[in-house]
Design a protein around this motif. Structure first.
Motif, PDB file in Angstrom:
ATOM      1  N   ILE A   1       0.854  -1.191   0.000  1.00 24.39           N
ATOM      2  CA  ILE A   1       0.000   0.000   0.000  1.00 24.39           C
ATOM      3  C   ILE A   1       0.886   1.237   0.000  1.00 24.39           C
ATOM      4  O   ILE A   1       1.685   1.431   0.924  1.00 24.39           O
ATOM      5  N   GLN A   2       0.753   2.039  -1.042  1.00 18.86           N
ATOM      6  CA  GLN A   2       1.446   3.319  -1.118  1.00 18.86           C
ATOM      7  C   GLN A   2       0.384   4.409  -1.043  1.00 18.86           C
ATOM      8  O   GLN A   2      -0.810   4.128  -1.109  1.00 18.86           O
ATOM      9  N   SER A   3       0.792   5.661  -0.932  1.00 14.59           N
ATOM     10  CA  SER A   3      -0.184   6.733  -0.732  1.00 14.59           C
ATOM     11  C   SER A   3      -1.166   6.868  -1.889  1.00 14.59           C
ATOM     12  O   SER A   3      -2.310   7.276  -1.686  1.00 14.59           O
ATOM     13  N   THR A   4      -0.760   6.523  -3.097  1.00 10.76           N
ATOM     14  CA  THR A   4      -1.663   6.645  -4.249  1.00 10.76           C
ATOM     15  C   THR A   4      -1.700   5.390  -5.103  1.00 10.76           C
ATOM     16  O   THR A   4      -2.170   5.422  -6.245  1.00 10.76           O
ATOM     17  N   HIS A   5      -1.203   4.267  -4.578  1.00 13.25           N
ATOM     18  CA  HIS A   5      -1.097   3.054  -5.395  1.00 13.25           C
ATOM     19  C   HIS A   5      -1.238   1.816  -4.506  1.00 13.25           C
ATOM     20  O   HIS A   5      -0.843   1.837  -3.338  1.00 13.25           O
ATOM     21  N   VAL A   6      -1.786   0.751  -5.063  1.00 14.47           N
ATOM     22  CA  VAL A   6      -1.885  -0.516  -4.334  1.00 14.47           C
ATOM     23  C   VAL A   6      -1.472  -1.661  -5.261  1.00 14.47           C
ATOM     24  O   VAL A   6      -1.778  -1.644  -6.456  1.00 14.47           O
ATOM     25  N   GLN A   7      -0.757  -2.619  -4.675  1.00 10.41           N
ATOM     26  CA  GLN A   7      -0.359  -3.824  -5.394  1.00 10.41           C
ATOM     27  C   GLN A   7      -0.717  -5.034  -4.546  1.00 10.41           C
ATOM     28  O   GLN A   7      -0.487  -5.039  -3.335  1.00 10.41           O
ATOM     29  N   VAL A   8      -1.278  -6.056  -5.211  1.00 11.95           N
ATOM     30  CA  VAL A   8      -1.601  -7.319  -4.553  1.00 11.95           C
ATOM     31  C   VAL A   8      -1.104  -8.427  -5.460  1.00 11.95           C
ATOM     32  O   VAL A   8      -1.295  -8.370  -6.685  1.00 11.95           O
ATOM     33  N   GLY A   9      -0.459  -9.418  -4.881  1.00 12.18           N
ATOM     34  CA  GLY A   9       0.041 -10.520  -5.691  1.00 12.18           C
ATOM     35  C   GLY A   9       0.434 -11.704  -4.846  1.00 12.18           C
ATOM     36  O   GLY A   9       0.198 -11.764  -3.639  1.00 12.18           O
ATOM     37  N   ILE A  10       1.084 -12.644  -5.530  1.00 14.48           N
ATOM     38  CA  ILE A  10       1.604 -13.852  -4.897  1.00 14.48           C
ATOM     39  C   ILE A  10       3.123 -13.790  -5.016  1.00 14.48           C
ATOM     40  O   ILE A  10       3.653 -13.550  -6.116  1.00 14.48           O
ATOM     41  N   LYS A  11       3.810 -13.986  -3.903  1.00 15.73           N
ATOM     42  CA  LYS A  11       5.266 -13.951  -3.899  1.00 15.73           C
ATOM     43  C   LYS A  11       5.804 -14.957  -4.918  1.00 15.73           C
ATOM     44  O   LYS A  11       5.328 -16.088  -5.008  1.00 15.73           O
ATOM     45  N   GLY A  12       6.783 -14.524  -5.708  1.00 17.08           N
ATOM     46  CA  GLY A  12       7.394 -15.391  -6.711  1.00 17.08           C
ATOM     47  C   GLY A  12       6.696 -15.386  -8.055  1.00 17.08           C
ATOM     48  O   GLY A  12       7.181 -15.952  -9.021  1.00 17.08           O
ATOM     49  N   ASN A  13       5.534 -14.736  -8.133  1.00 17.28           N
ATOM     50  CA  ASN A  13       4.785 -14.646  -9.385  1.00 17.28           C
ATOM     51  C   ASN A  13       4.984 -13.238  -9.947  1.00 17.28           C
ATOM     52  O   ASN A  13       4.716 -12.255  -9.262  1.00 17.28           O
ATOM     53  N   SER A  14       5.441 -13.137 -11.175  1.00 15.39           N
ATOM     54  CA  SER A  14       5.731 -11.810 -11.745  1.00 15.39           C
ATOM     55  C   SER A  14       4.465 -11.040 -12.130  1.00 15.39           C
ATOM     56  O   SER A  14       4.505  -9.829 -12.292  1.00 15.39           O
ATOM     57  N   THR A  15       3.341 -11.710 -12.276  1.00 11.26           N
ATOM     58  CA  THR A  15       2.089 -11.045 -12.612  1.00 11.26           C
ATOM     59  C   THR A  15       1.344 -10.685 -11.335  1.00 11.26           C
ATOM     60  O   THR A  15       1.081 -11.549 -10.497  1.00 11.26           O
ATOM     61  N   LEU A  16       1.021  -9.408 -11.191  1.00  9.07           N
ATOM     62  CA  LEU A  16       0.296  -8.944 -10.013  1.00  9.07           C
ATOM     63  C   LEU A  16      -1.213  -9.080 -10.235  1.00  9.07           C
ATOM     64  O   LEU A  16      -1.708  -8.891 -11.348  1.00  9.07           O
ATOM     65  N   TYR A  17      -1.932  -9.377  -9.159  1.00 10.39           N
ATOM     66  CA  TYR A  17      -3.395  -9.445  -9.237  1.00 10.39           C
ATOM     67  C   TYR A  17      -3.982  -8.042  -9.337  1.00 10.39           C
ATOM     68  O   TYR A  17      -4.883  -7.787 -10.130  1.00 10.39           O
ATOM     69  N   LEU A  18      -3.491  -7.122  -8.515  1.00  7.23           N
ATOM     70  CA  LEU A  18      -3.860  -5.705  -8.582  1.00  7.23           C
ATOM     71  C   LEU A  18      -2.577  -4.898  -8.652  1.00  7.23           C
ATOM     72  O   LEU A  18      -1.633  -5.164  -7.904  1.00  7.23           O
ATOM     73  N   ASP A  19      -2.560  -3.903  -9.508  1.00  7.30           N
ATOM     74  CA  ASP A  19      -1.434  -2.989  -9.635  1.00  7.30           C
ATOM     75  C   ASP A  19      -2.005  -1.685 -10.181  1.00  7.30           C
ATOM     76  O   ASP A  19      -1.896  -1.398 -11.369  1.00  7.30           O
ATOM     77  N   HIS A  20      -2.662  -0.925  -9.283  1.00 13.65           N
ATOM     78  CA  HIS A  20      -3.444   0.227  -9.734  1.00 13.65           C
ATOM     79  C   HIS A  20      -3.221   1.454  -8.857  1.00 13.65           C
ATOM     80  O   HIS A  20      -2.944   1.345  -7.664  1.00 13.65           O
ATOM     81  N   ASP A  21      -3.410   2.623  -9.485  1.00 16.04           N
ATOM     82  CA  ASP A  21      -3.467   3.864  -8.727  1.00 16.04           C
ATOM     83  C   ASP A  21      -4.794   3.920  -7.994  1.00 16.04           C
ATOM     84  O   ASP A  21      -5.818   3.438  -8.498  1.00 16.04           O
ATOM     85  N   LEU A  22      -4.769   4.506  -6.808  1.00 17.61           N
ATOM     86  CA  LEU A  22      -5.983   4.668  -6.017  1.00 17.61           C
ATOM     87  C   LEU A  22      -6.741   5.912  -6.455  1.00 17.61           C
ATOM     88  O   LEU A  22      -6.155   6.858  -6.986  1.00 17.61           O
TER      89      LEU A  22
END
Length: 159
Positions: free
Chosen positions: A49-70
């Protein structure tokens, strides 16, 4: 009494036919709920969680489930995530208390204008309840447009 003004249902964010997450909001926070795949151990999931961005994923997987600006900035020191019963719950602390978010994700999954108006009315009633704890606003209604709970009468008081 404040529980009567809590979100009564979650909004769903879809990508095509697939539900990506559910979400709701209060005066102070936006909550995102992601159903996790059952075959992956919970310790492999992560959330950044960053101030204007969120990332969700699985460790070791290069493709993120969420990688979006808030949709709006958050307080990172008060925002957090938990895992429980195969659900990732992300709590984003709004930087601007009382602001009505049309979606957690910038430019995607926007609520329709009618639903935004309902959210704004519910948040305004939450604000009234918070500022006047001895009164019950759960049955109160607005006629016409509801003022912005963030700016109405000088804005939301910080606690």
């Amino acid at each position: 009494m404040a529980d009567k003004l809590a979100p009564d249902k979650r909004h769903c964010f879809f990508h095509g036919e697939q539900k990506v997450f559910e979400w709701d909001q209060t005066l102070e926070e936006v909550n995102i709920y992601i159903t996790l795949p059952p075959a992956v151990p919970s310790k492999l999931f992560f959330c950044n969680i960053q101030s204007t961005h969120v990332q969700v994923g699985i460790k070791g997987n290069s493709t993120l489930y969420l990688d979006h600006d808030l949709a709006s900035p958050v307080k990172t020191d008060s925002s957090f995530w938990t895992l429980e019963d195969e659900i990732m719950h992300i709590t984003l602390q709004k930087r601007d208390k009382g602001q009505t978010w049309p979606s957690p994700i910038l430019g995607q999954g926007q609520l329709d204008p009618y639903t935004v108006d309902l959210e704004q009315k519910r948040l305004m009633l939450q604000r009234f309840q918070e500022e006047n704890p001895g009164f019950d606003f759960s049955q109160a209604q607005f006629s016409g447009s509801c003022p912005d709970p963030k700016t109405f009468m000088g804005g939301v008081r910080s606690t």
